[in-house]
Design a protein around this motif. Structure first.
Motif, short mmCIF file in Angstrom:
data_model
loop_
_atom_site.label_atom_id
_atom_site.label_comp_id
_atom_site.label_asym_id
_atom_site.label_seq_id
_atom_site.Cartn_x
_atom_site.Cartn_y
_atom_site.Cartn_z
N GLN A 100 0.81 -1.22 0.00
CA GLN A 100 0.00 0.00 0.00
C GLN A 100 0.84 1.27 0.00
O GLN A 100 0.51 2.24 -0.67
CB GLN A 100 -0.93 0.00 1.21
CG GLN A 100 -2.05 -1.04 1.15
CD GLN A 100 -2.91 -1.02 2.40
OE1 GLN A 100 -2.42 -1.18 3.51
NE2 GLN A 100 -4.20 -0.79 2.23
N GLU A 118 -8.66 -7.71 -1.04
CA GLU A 118 -8.88 -6.94 -2.27
C GLU A 118 -9.48 -5.56 -2.00
O GLU A 118 -9.56 -4.74 -2.92
CB GLU A 118 -9.75 -7.75 -3.23
CG GLU A 118 -9.00 -8.92 -3.85
CD GLU A 118 -9.78 -9.64 -4.92
OE1 GLU A 118 -11.03 -9.62 -4.87
OE2 GLU A 118 -9.14 -10.24 -5.80
N ASP A 122 -4.75 -4.72 -5.09
CA ASP A 122 -5.22 -5.46 -6.26
C ASP A 122 -4.40 -6.75 -6.38
O ASP A 122 -3.27 -6.82 -5.88
CB ASP A 122 -5.06 -4.62 -7.52
CG ASP A 122 -6.03 -3.45 -7.57
OD1 ASP A 122 -7.07 -3.52 -6.89
OD2 ASP A 122 -5.74 -2.46 -8.27
N SER A 239 -0.12 -9.58 -4.78
CA SER A 239 -0.73 -8.29 -4.44
C SER A 239 0.12 -7.13 -4.94
O SER A 239 1.34 -7.13 -4.80
CB SER A 239 -0.96 -8.18 -2.93
OG SER A 239 0.23 -8.38 -2.21
N GLN A 241 -0.18 -2.57 -5.61
CA GLN A 241 -0.86 -1.36 -5.14
C GLN A 241 -2.13 -1.11 -5.94
O GLN A 241 -2.15 -1.29 -7.17
CB GLN A 241 0.08 -0.16 -5.24
CG GLN A 241 -0.33 1.04 -4.45
CD GLN A 241 0.76 2.11 -4.44
OE1 GLN A 241 1.25 2.51 -5.50
NE2 GLN A 241 1.14 2.57 -3.27
N GLU A 242 -3.20 -0.73 -5.26
CA GLU A 242 -4.47 -0.46 -5.93
C GLU A 242 -4.30 0.56 -7.05
O GLU A 242 -3.65 1.59 -6.87
CB GLU A 242 -5.49 0.07 -4.92
CG GLU A 242 -6.15 -1.00 -4.09
CD GLU A 242 -7.32 -0.44 -3.28
OE1 GLU A 242 -7.14 0.62 -2.65
OE2 GLU A 242 -8.40 -1.07 -3.29
#
Length: 278
Positions: A100, A118, A122, A239, A241-242
């Motif tokens: 993040q 989620e 992402d 995973s 970063q969004e």
């Protein structure tokens, strides 16, 4: 003429700045993919003292190297995209926050692609499918159990996993002990007899029985008396970063042509070379 030259120079500077911004938005600055993992979760990942079997230096642990399925997959992603690979060792609970904040570009660490995660990151993938199993001592009275309803006694699993939070509560005849700090502590608990059984996934269990030959895998996947889990809980992803769709798409382009057989073949390679602790 001077005005035209100045305008051209200004335009070039804007284009250069835009290009730099575009490169940064991929999440792979300077072509280096920084990957976080525990380095303590064989056969997904582990730490060793040399570069044997293609191990990669751990950037934040001097003189140590990372290897395992996650490292092998990270190398595939880097080779396909022309990136250099950097590995960072992080605690399990630190992986999502590190993604993040941008401390790492991604976590390749055996994470289930759950709806809860989620909401924070992402996911690319899946990059392996991991069915849920239990581990008991081979001479245990539970060694011949045919389903979760036959499991009794004490149990545990690793903290912050679906094994502990979702699966163990489904076993009505057992007493759930406090969660283990990591997978190593979890496996030591069942091998030493501190608890009667643990819940984990198949890749972890396959690696465990090599390190701890006194353990046996209980796989109830062909029985109706099995754990109730969704696809999101057994689909293991990477995973990022969004909103980093460029990095996400680059990874998925490599992963999408691969199927379960490809994943399992690579995992078998990792299991075969994992170190056996004395």
């Amino acid at each position: 003429m001077k005005r035209i030259v100045c305008l051209m120079m200004a335009l070039l500077m804007v284009m250069s700045m835009a290009a730099c911004g575009s490169k940064k938005s991929t999440g792979v600055e300077d072509g280096v993919l920084t990957v976080g993992m525990e380095c303590a979760y064989a056969p997904y990942n582990w730490m060793q003292t040399d570069d044997a079997n293609g191990a990669v230096p751990i950037a934040n642990v001097s003189g140590s190297y990372a290897n395992g399925y996650d490292v092998m997959m990270a190398k595939k992603l880097c080779e396909a995209n022309g990136w250099k690979l950097e590995i960072k060792k992080l605690d399990w609970d630190s992986l999502v926050p590190a993604v993040q904040t941008g401390e790492i570009d991604c976590a390749i660490a055996g994470q289930s692609m759950t709806a809860e995660r989620e909401e924070m990151v992402d996911f690319a993938g899946p990059y392996i499918y991991a069915s849920i199993v239990c581990l008991v001592k081979s001479d245990s009275a539970l060694a011949n159990a045919k389903g979760i309803s036959e499991l009794t006694g004490t149990c545990t699993s690793q903290r912050g996993t679906i094994w502990y939070d979702t699966c163990l509560p489904q076993i009505k005849g057992a007493t759930v002990q406090p969660a283990a700090e990591d997978s190593g502590a979890m496996l030591m608990a069942v091998s030493s007899g501190t608890c009667d059984f643990v819940c984990t996934d198949m890749p972890t269990a396959q690696g465990a029985v090599i390190t701890y030959p006194n353990l046996k895998i209980l796989d109830f996947s062909n029985s109706e008396d099995n754990f109730n889990v969704s696809d999101e809980e057994i689909n293991i992803g990477i995973s990022v970063q969004e909103g980093n769709t460029t990095l996400l798409d680059a990874m998925n382009k490599v992963l999408e042509p691969m199927d379960a057989d490809d994943f399992n073949a690579l995992m078998a390679q990792a299991v075969a070379i994992q170190p056996i602790e004395e």
